[in-house]
Design a protein around this motif. Structure first.
Motif, PDB file in Angstrom:
ATOM      1  N   ARG A 190      31.879  47.323  40.359  1.00 42.23           N
ATOM      2  CA  ARG A 190      31.543  46.199  41.241  1.00 42.23           C
ATOM      3  C   ARG A 190      31.880  44.862  40.610  1.00 42.23           C
ATOM      4  NH1 ARG A 190      25.617  46.926  43.448  1.00 42.23           N
ATOM      5  NH2 ARG A 190      25.847  44.680  43.324  1.00 42.23           N
ATOM      6  N   ASN A 191      32.018  44.813  39.276  1.00 43.91           N
ATOM      7  CA  ASN A 191      32.365  43.564  38.592  1.00 43.91           C
ATOM      8  C   ASN A 191      33.819  43.160  38.812  1.00 43.91           C
ATOM      9  OD1 ASN A 191      29.813  43.209  37.490  1.00 43.91           O
ATOM     10  ND2 ASN A 191      30.301  44.436  35.699  1.00 43.91           N
ATOM     11  N   TYR A 192      34.696  44.116  39.072  1.00 42.77           N
ATOM     12  CA  TYR A 192      36.111  43.772  39.208  1.00 42.77           C
ATOM     13  C   TYR A 192      36.742  44.196  40.533  1.00 42.77           C
ATOM     14  CZ  TYR A 192      36.991  48.628  37.786  1.00 42.77           C
ATOM     15  OH  TYR A 192      37.008  49.995  37.705  1.00 42.77           O
ATOM     16  N   LEU A 193      36.064  44.983  41.335  1.00 41.00           N
ATOM     17  CA  LEU A 193      36.633  45.469  42.594  1.00 41.00           C
ATOM     18  C   LEU A 193      35.788  44.991  43.764  1.00 41.00           C
ATOM     19  CD1 LEU A 193      38.624  47.243  44.220  1.00 41.00           C
ATOM     20  CD2 LEU A 193      37.103  49.178  43.779  1.00 41.00           C
ATOM     21  N   LYS A 194      36.429  44.249  44.674  1.00 34.68           N
ATOM     22  CA  LYS A 194      35.735  43.818  45.888  1.00 34.68           C
ATOM     23  C   LYS A 194      36.058  44.819  47.001  1.00 34.68           C
ATOM     24  CE  LYS A 194      37.179  39.151  45.508  1.00 34.68           C
ATOM     25  NZ  LYS A 194      37.882  39.251  44.326  1.00 34.68           N
ATOM     26  N   VAL A 195      35.030  45.433  47.556  1.00 39.26           N
ATOM     27  CA  VAL A 195      35.213  46.355  48.677  1.00 39.26           C
ATOM     28  C   VAL A 195      35.024  45.541  49.952  1.00 39.26           C
ATOM     29  CG1 VAL A 195      34.414  48.469  49.782  1.00 39.26           C
ATOM     30  CG2 VAL A 195      34.383  48.295  47.286  1.00 39.26           C
ATOM     31  N   LEU A 196      36.086  45.486  50.757  1.00 37.84           N
ATOM     32  CA  LEU A 196      36.094  44.621  51.935  1.00 37.84           C
ATOM     33  C   LEU A 196      36.008  45.417  53.229  1.00 37.84           C
ATOM     34  CD1 LEU A 196      39.070  42.306  50.870  1.00 37.84           C
ATOM     35  CD2 LEU A 196      36.635  41.946  50.443  1.00 37.84           C
ATOM     36  N   THR A 197      35.300  44.852  54.204  1.00 40.44           N
ATOM     37  CA  THR A 197      35.299  45.440  55.543  1.00 40.44           C
ATOM     38  C   THR A 197      36.697  45.236  56.128  1.00 40.44           C
ATOM     39  OG1 THR A 197      34.698  43.366  56.624  1.00 40.44           O
ATOM     40  CG2 THR A 197      32.863  44.802  55.896  1.00 40.44           C
ATOM     41  N   GLU A 198      37.004  45.920  57.205  1.00 40.84           N
ATOM     42  CA  GLU A 198      38.315  45.767  57.831  1.00 40.84           C
ATOM     43  C   GLU A 198      38.561  44.306  58.210  1.00 40.84           C
ATOM     44  OE1 GLU A 198      40.926  47.206  61.674  1.00 40.84           O
ATOM     45  OE2 GLU A 198      39.375  48.559  60.933  1.00 40.84           O
ATOM     46  N   GLU A 199      37.549  43.639  58.712  1.00 39.92           N
ATOM     47  CA  GLU A 199      37.688  42.233  59.109  1.00 39.92           C
ATOM     48  C   GLU A 199      38.017  41.348  57.902  1.00 39.92           C
ATOM     49  OE1 GLU A 199      34.700  38.880  60.873  1.00 39.92           O
ATOM     50  OE2 GLU A 199      34.588  40.865  61.819  1.00 39.92           O
ATOM     51  N   GLN A 200      37.302  41.533  56.801  1.00 34.78           N
ATOM     52  CA  GLN A 200      37.572  40.767  55.579  1.00 34.78           C
ATOM     53  C   GLN A 200      38.967  41.086  55.035  1.00 34.78           C
ATOM     54  OE1 GLN A 200      34.177  42.407  53.521  1.00 34.78           O
ATOM     55  NE2 GLN A 200      33.097  40.446  53.528  1.00 34.78           N
ATOM     56  N   PHE A 201      39.340  42.360  55.109  1.00 36.65           N
ATOM     57  CA  PHE A 201      40.642  42.820  54.623  1.00 36.65           C
ATOM     58  C   PHE A 201      41.757  42.135  55.409  1.00 36.65           C
ATOM     59  CE2 PHE A 201      43.935  46.064  53.731  1.00 36.65           C
ATOM     60  CZ  PHE A 201      43.672  46.358  52.396  1.00 36.65           C
ATOM     61  N   HIS A 254      42.636  46.939  36.645  1.00 33.19           N
ATOM     62  CA  HIS A 254      41.665  46.143  35.888  1.00 33.19           C
ATOM     63  C   HIS A 254      41.933  46.280  34.384  1.00 33.19           C
ATOM     64  CE1 HIS A 254      37.921  44.396  34.558  1.00 33.19           C
ATOM     65  NE2 HIS A 254      37.616  45.501  33.935  1.00 33.19           N
ATOM     66  N   LYS A 255      42.166  47.488  33.925  1.00 35.20           N
ATOM     67  CA  LYS A 255      42.449  47.721  32.500  1.00 35.20           C
ATOM     68  C   LYS A 255      43.737  47.034  32.064  1.00 35.20           C
ATOM     69  CE  LYS A 255      40.067  52.125  31.887  1.00 35.20           C
ATOM     70  NZ  LYS A 255      40.214  53.579  31.775  1.00 35.20           N
ATOM     71  N   LYS A 256      44.674  46.850  33.003  1.00 31.84           N
ATOM     72  CA  LYS A 256      45.963  46.226  32.693  1.00 31.84           C
ATOM     73  C   LYS A 256      45.946  44.708  32.897  1.00 31.84           C
ATOM     74  CE  LYS A 256      48.081  50.023  31.559  1.00 31.84           C
ATOM     75  NZ  LYS A 256      48.541  50.241  30.198  1.00 31.84           N
ATOM     76  N   GLY A 257      44.781  44.154  33.202  1.00 28.81           N
ATOM     77  CA  GLY A 257      44.655  42.702  33.265  1.00 28.81           C
ATOM     78  C   GLY A 257      44.737  42.057  34.632  1.00 28.81           C
ATOM     79  N   TYR A 258      44.753  42.842  35.690  1.00 30.44           N
ATOM     80  CA  TYR A 258      44.747  42.274  37.047  1.00 30.44           C
ATOM     81  C   TYR A 258      43.337  41.793  37.358  1.00 30.44           C
ATOM     82  CZ  TYR A 258      49.387  44.229  37.715  1.00 30.44           C
ATOM     83  OH  TYR A 258      50.716  44.516  37.593  1.00 30.44           O
ATOM     84  N   ALA A 285      43.000  53.486  41.319  1.00 29.79           N
ATOM     85  CA  ALA A 285      44.082  52.525  41.110  1.00 29.79           C
ATOM     86  C   ALA A 285      43.511  51.187  40.641  1.00 29.79           C
ATOM     87  CB  ALA A 285      44.878  52.349  42.401  1.00 29.79           C
ATOM     88  N   ALA A 286      42.401  50.765  41.234  1.00 27.03           N
ATOM     89  CA  ALA A 286      41.760  49.499  40.856  1.00 27.03           C
ATOM     90  C   ALA A 286      41.316  49.532  39.399  1.00 27.03           C
ATOM     91  CB  ALA A 286      40.562  49.231  41.767  1.00 27.03           C
ATOM     92  N   GLN A 287      40.794  50.669  38.974  1.00 27.76           N
ATOM     93  CA  GLN A 287      40.351  50.816  37.585  1.00 27.76           C
ATOM     94  C   GLN A 287      41.540  50.632  36.634  1.00 27.76           C
ATOM     95  OE1 GLN A 287      38.581  54.647  36.814  1.00 27.76           O
ATOM     96  NE2 GLN A 287      37.556  53.927  34.980  1.00 27.76           N
ATOM     97  N   LEU A 288      42.668  51.238  36.957  1.00 28.37           N
ATOM     98  CA  LEU A 288      43.876  51.113  36.148  1.00 28.37           C
ATOM     99  C   LEU A 288      44.351  49.653  36.119  1.00 28.37           C
ATOM    100  CD1 LEU A 288      46.409  52.282  34.630  1.00 28.37           C
ATOM    101  CD2 LEU A 288      47.432  52.514  36.882  1.00 28.37           C
TER     102      LEU A 288
END
Length: 123
Positions: free
Chosen positions: A23-34, A99-103, A94-97
């Protein structure tokens, strides 16, 4: 029996830890937010090519999670990344990877492609 209880508690604790860390690095968005942000971002479908060809969100690029490590050069760190898969588990990996690579600005479609109601393209 005691070992089994300890093992189950450990597994649950690891799962909870990963959830809160993510949750610190990945924002989960609703379809509307997306929808509000994906046109200004890198829209990445992390499913396999055969799934992508059956249908994908208009404007998305297919970089399967299984190839992501080798294809990081195709993605910019200075632009938001919007990820989706079929249901959400592969895009979380994919998000975890990433994040580890600096995104930094990593977003995920809640519920994945199967919940998407917007425009799609199929081959």
């Amino acid at each position: 029996m005691e070992f089994l209880v300890i093992a189950v508690v450990a597994i649950v604790a690891i799962g909870i830890f990963r959830y809160f860390r993510q949750r610190n690095y990945l924002k989960v968005l609703t379809e509307e937010q997306f929808r509000e942000g994906y046109r200004k971002a890198q829209l990445i479908d992390v499913r396999e090519p055969q799934e992508f060809e059956k249908g994908h969100i208009l404007g998305s690029r297919n970089i399967p999670v299984t190839q992501m490590r080798q294809r990081l050069i195709e993605m910019r760190k200075d632009k938001p990344v919007y990820l989706y898969c079929q249901s959400g588990s592969r895009s979380a990996r994919a998000a975890q990877l990433l994040h580890k690579k600096g995104y930094k600005d990593i977003n995920q479609l809640k519920g994945g492609f199967k919940k998407w109601t917007g425009k799609i393209k199929a081959k």
